[in-house]
Design a protein around this motif. Sequence first.
Motif, mmCIF file in Angstrom:
data_model
loop_
_atom_site.group_PDB
_atom_site.id
_atom_site.type_symbol
_atom_site.label_atom_id
_atom_site.label_comp_id
_atom_site.label_asym_id
_atom_site.label_seq_id
_atom_site.Cartn_x
_atom_site.Cartn_y
_atom_site.Cartn_z
ATOM 1 N N ARG A 1 5.772 -9.075 -6.577
ATOM 2 C CA ARG A 1 4.567 -8.343 -6.955
ATOM 3 C C ARG A 1 4.915 -6.986 -7.556
ATOM 4 N N ILE A 2 5.951 -6.363 -7.043
ATOM 5 C CA ILE A 2 6.405 -5.098 -7.631
ATOM 6 C C ILE A 2 6.859 -5.309 -9.065
ATOM 7 N N ARG A 3 7.680 -6.319 -9.295
ATOM 8 C CA ARG A 3 8.214 -6.579 -10.635
ATOM 9 C C ARG A 3 7.098 -7.009 -11.590
ATOM 10 N N ALA A 4 6.155 -7.808 -11.104
ATOM 11 C CA ALA A 4 5.043 -8.243 -11.955
ATOM 12 C C ALA A 4 4.199 -7.060 -12.418
ATOM 13 N N ALA A 5 4.147 -6.019 -11.576
ATOM 14 C CA ALA A 5 3.373 -4.824 -11.928
ATOM 15 C C ALA A 5 4.200 -3.816 -12.716
ATOM 16 N N GLY A 6 5.443 -4.166 -13.023
ATOM 17 C CA GLY A 6 6.297 -3.273 -13.789
ATOM 18 C C GLY A 6 7.047 -2.262 -12.960
ATOM 19 N N GLY A 7 7.030 -2.393 -11.635
ATOM 20 C CA GLY A 7 7.725 -1.454 -10.765
ATOM 21 C C GLY A 7 9.230 -1.635 -10.816
ATOM 22 N N ARG B 1 0.838 -1.210 0.000
ATOM 23 C CA ARG B 1 0.000 0.000 0.000
ATOM 24 C C ARG B 1 0.864 1.248 0.000
ATOM 25 N N MET B 2 1.930 1.220 0.766
ATOM 26 C CA MET B 2 2.837 2.369 0.828
ATOM 27 C C MET B 2 3.459 2.639 -0.534
ATOM 28 N N LEU B 3 3.871 1.587 -1.214
ATOM 29 C CA LEU B 3 4.523 1.755 -2.510
ATOM 30 C C LEU B 3 3.544 2.229 -3.584
ATOM 31 N N ARG B 4 2.285 1.865 -3.445
ATOM 32 C CA ARG B 4 1.293 2.328 -4.418
ATOM 33 C C ARG B 4 0.987 3.818 -4.253
ATOM 34 N N GLY B 5 1.131 4.328 -3.037
ATOM 35 C CA GLY B 5 0.715 5.698 -2.789
ATOM 36 C C GLY B 5 1.831 6.707 -2.602
ATOM 37 N N HIS B 6 3.087 6.266 -2.615
ATOM 38 C CA HIS B 6 4.200 7.186 -2.351
ATOM 39 C C HIS B 6 5.368 6.916 -3.299
ATOM 40 N N GLU B 7 6.124 7.961 -3.565
ATOM 41 C CA GLU B 7 7.331 7.837 -4.376
ATOM 42 C C GLU B 7 8.467 7.312 -3.496
ATOM 43 N N VAL B 8 9.044 6.183 -3.891
ATOM 44 C CA VAL B 8 10.133 5.566 -3.135
ATOM 45 C C VAL B 8 11.236 5.179 -4.105
ATOM 46 N N ASP B 9 12.489 5.471 -3.746
ATOM 47 C CA ASP B 9 13.625 5.088 -4.586
ATOM 48 C C ASP B 9 14.229 3.753 -4.180
ATOM 49 N N LEU B 10 14.308 3.517 -2.863
ATOM 50 C CA LEU B 10 14.988 2.324 -2.346
ATOM 51 C C LEU B 10 14.203 1.757 -1.176
ATOM 52 N N VAL B 11 14.079 0.435 -1.148
ATOM 53 C CA VAL B 11 13.411 -0.255 -0.045
ATOM 54 C C VAL B 11 14.446 -1.064 0.726
ATOM 55 N N LEU B 12 14.582 -0.785 2.022
ATOM 56 C CA LEU B 12 15.390 -1.626 2.903
ATOM 57 C C LEU B 12 14.451 -2.693 3.442
ATOM 58 N N LEU B 13 14.603 -3.910 2.960
ATOM 59 C CA LEU B 13 13.567 -4.925 3.093
ATOM 60 C C LEU B 13 13.972 -6.097 3.975
#
Length: 228
Positions: A70-76, A43-55
């Motif tokens: 899921r990010i890659r499947a959506a083209g992120g 949800r955070m990634l869908r609504g905000h601009e993010v450059d890097l995720v510390l996961l």
Amino acid sequence: MNDLRVLVVDDEPLAAEGHASYVQRVPGFEVAGVTGTVQETLRMLRGHEVDLVLLDLNLPDGNGLDIVRRIRAAGGTVDILPITAAREARLVRNAVALGVIGYLLKPFTFNDLRERLEAYQRFRLQLASDEVTTQRGVDAVFRDLRRPVEAPSVAPKGLVNEVLDEVIAALRASAPEGMSASEVAHGLDTSRVTARRYLQYLADQGRAIRSQRTGGSGRPEVIFTWHE
């Protein structure tokens, strides 16, 4: 270049707070948010601009790599740096296949993360320039991004070796309970600010672990426990 926006993902509040504080200490970076589950992160990634995720990979509602898939499947194309205690070769291989920019094992120090963030910053700058037009340029970009982190050989300016040794001895003697900055200051007859500086240095080096002591009617107290 604007500050790079970092999303911190970890389901342990104290760890997430620590990672976010590390990010804020590195010039050129800002914390875009902190999340603790797969769904909250998506949800955070869908609504905000993010450059890097510390996961973190171990989340209560799934594996962190599920987020990447899921990010890659959506083209992120957001960049991912796993920060995890998971050491299985299978997970590392899967993470690399999903295009992560590195893999940082817990526990790590501030310097470990700082060097990787600075390398990532250079990586972004190089890709935004006209320098990556030859094989040598491409090799330089990836070599800098993936180079091993070198541990600092000396303590930062302003720390006195004798005092540092006394702080270390106090922490060793207090294990496994640990000590607060106030307790160290009282034992060494110094100020709380000075004790906190030495304790934070040891935590940044991974030689002490920060945690919270609860109990009583006051606020939780930060304590430091010897780690080596």
